[in-house]
Design a protein around this motif. Structure first.
Motif, mmCIF file in Angstrom:
data_model
loop_
_atom_site.group_PDB
_atom_site.id
_atom_site.type_symbol
_atom_site.label_atom_id
_atom_site.label_comp_id
_atom_site.label_asym_id
_atom_site.label_seq_id
_atom_site.Cartn_x
_atom_site.Cartn_y
_atom_site.Cartn_z
ATOM 1 N N GLY A 290 1.008 -1.024 -0.198
ATOM 2 C CA GLY A 290 -0.127 -0.142 -0.226
ATOM 3 C C GLY A 290 0.855 0.528 -0.151
ATOM 4 O O GLY A 290 0.062 2.387 0.290
ATOM 5 N N ASP B 203 2.578 1.276 -10.796
ATOM 6 C CA ASP B 203 3.352 1.117 -10.072
ATOM 7 C C ASP B 203 4.076 0.677 -10.201
ATOM 8 O O ASP B 203 4.937 0.176 -9.845
ATOM 9 N N ARG C 288 -5.722 -1.283 -5.148
ATOM 10 C CA ARG C 288 -6.125 -0.339 -6.641
ATOM 11 C C ARG C 288 -6.495 -2.354 -7.227
ATOM 12 O O ARG C 288 -7.402 -2.032 -8.162
ATOM 13 N N ASN D 267 -0.321 -3.504 -5.484
ATOM 14 C CA ASN D 267 -0.659 -2.937 -4.796
ATOM 15 C C ASN D 267 -2.575 -3.202 -5.004
ATOM 16 O O ASN D 267 -3.683 -3.148 -5.818
#
Ligand code: G3H
Length: 247
Positions: A83, A124, A112, A109
């Motif tokens: 996170g 990411d 998400r 993540n």
């Protein structure tokens, strides 16, 4: 250098070959300096392909493992929740490589992914891939948190993001990685990236089954990994038959 990306095609393996497929780790919150020193000694003695410790212990592990030895230094990114912001993950990854890590395992993540914000998840991962290139990145899905559909989506993004491996678990959740869910990942990535099975892998039979499926690397805590290698040395001829079905 990327190791173990190709599926295993041999019919049996000895203890050394088994160790060369396993990343050992001391990545729980309670692991201390003595655990890291033992991890390094064991890795050197038995030839495990990689050893992983939490980020703050990476410089110590680097100092304990020979640069040209069989074992590479690994470290986690955004561990264990995934996170962290992308900026923090990229900076952490670059810092770990500067400290001597040779492969990194990053947590995806999860929030998400579960929110179907797939563009965020992809960006990411790409940010970390770019921050450490050409150092190989493995991306952890943490299967315990995901539905089958989320596993498929996550694996597809990892395979398409420049990462070297998709990995199944951190060892911080209770559920063990199952062959059914590994099959889902392997069918999705289709050999585009390596597959590291990790989280609750506890028997030679499970390892054989996963190798037959196409797993190319394992992540197992040090105590269990050492025991599995010992079991292998005690088999007739010191070799483990990979065709052996689970009882
Ligand atoms: O690679 C992830 C963890 O080291 C696996 O730990 P575990 O074998 O205790 O589940």
């Amino acid at each position: 250098m990327l190791r173990n990306i190709r599926p295993n095609t041999t019919s049996s393996i000895d203890a050394r070959e088994l160790a060369a497929l396993i990343d050992i780790s001391a990545v729980q919150a309670f692991h201390g300096e003595q655990d890291v020193r033992e991890l390094a000694e064991i890795a050197i003695a038995q030839g495990f392909v990689a050893a992983h410790v939490l980020p703050h212990f990476v410089p110590l592990l680097r100092s304990l493992l020979p640069r040209e030895g069989a074992t590479i230094v690994g470290g986690p990114v955004g561990f264990p929740s995934g996170g962290h912001t992308t900026k923090i993950k990229a900076a952490e990854a670059a810092g770990l490589v500067a400290a001597g890590a040779q492969e990194l395992d990053m947590m995806i993540n999860v929030g998400r992914l579960k929110s179907n914000d797939l563009a965020y998840v992809r960006a990411d991962i790409r940010a970390v891939v770019e921050a450490i290139a050409p150092v190989p990145l493995k991306v952890i899905l943490e299967l315990a948190h995901l539905s089958d559909d989320e596993i498929r989506k996550g694996a597809e993004i990892v395979a398409d993001s420049g990462a070297a491996f998709v990995k199944t678990g951190t060892g911080w959740t209770p559920n063990a990685t199952t062959t059914e869910r590994l099959r889902l990942i392997i069918d999705t990535v289709g050999g585009a990236v390596g597959v590291k099975a990790s989280g609750g892998i506890r028997s030679l039979e499970a390892i054989a089954e996963m190798l037959r499926l196409g797993v190319t690397r394992f992540g197992i805590n040090t105590k269990v990994a050492v025991d599995l290698v010992r079991q292998c040395t005690e088999l007739p001829g010191g070799r483990f038959d990979l065709a052996q079905e689970t009882a």
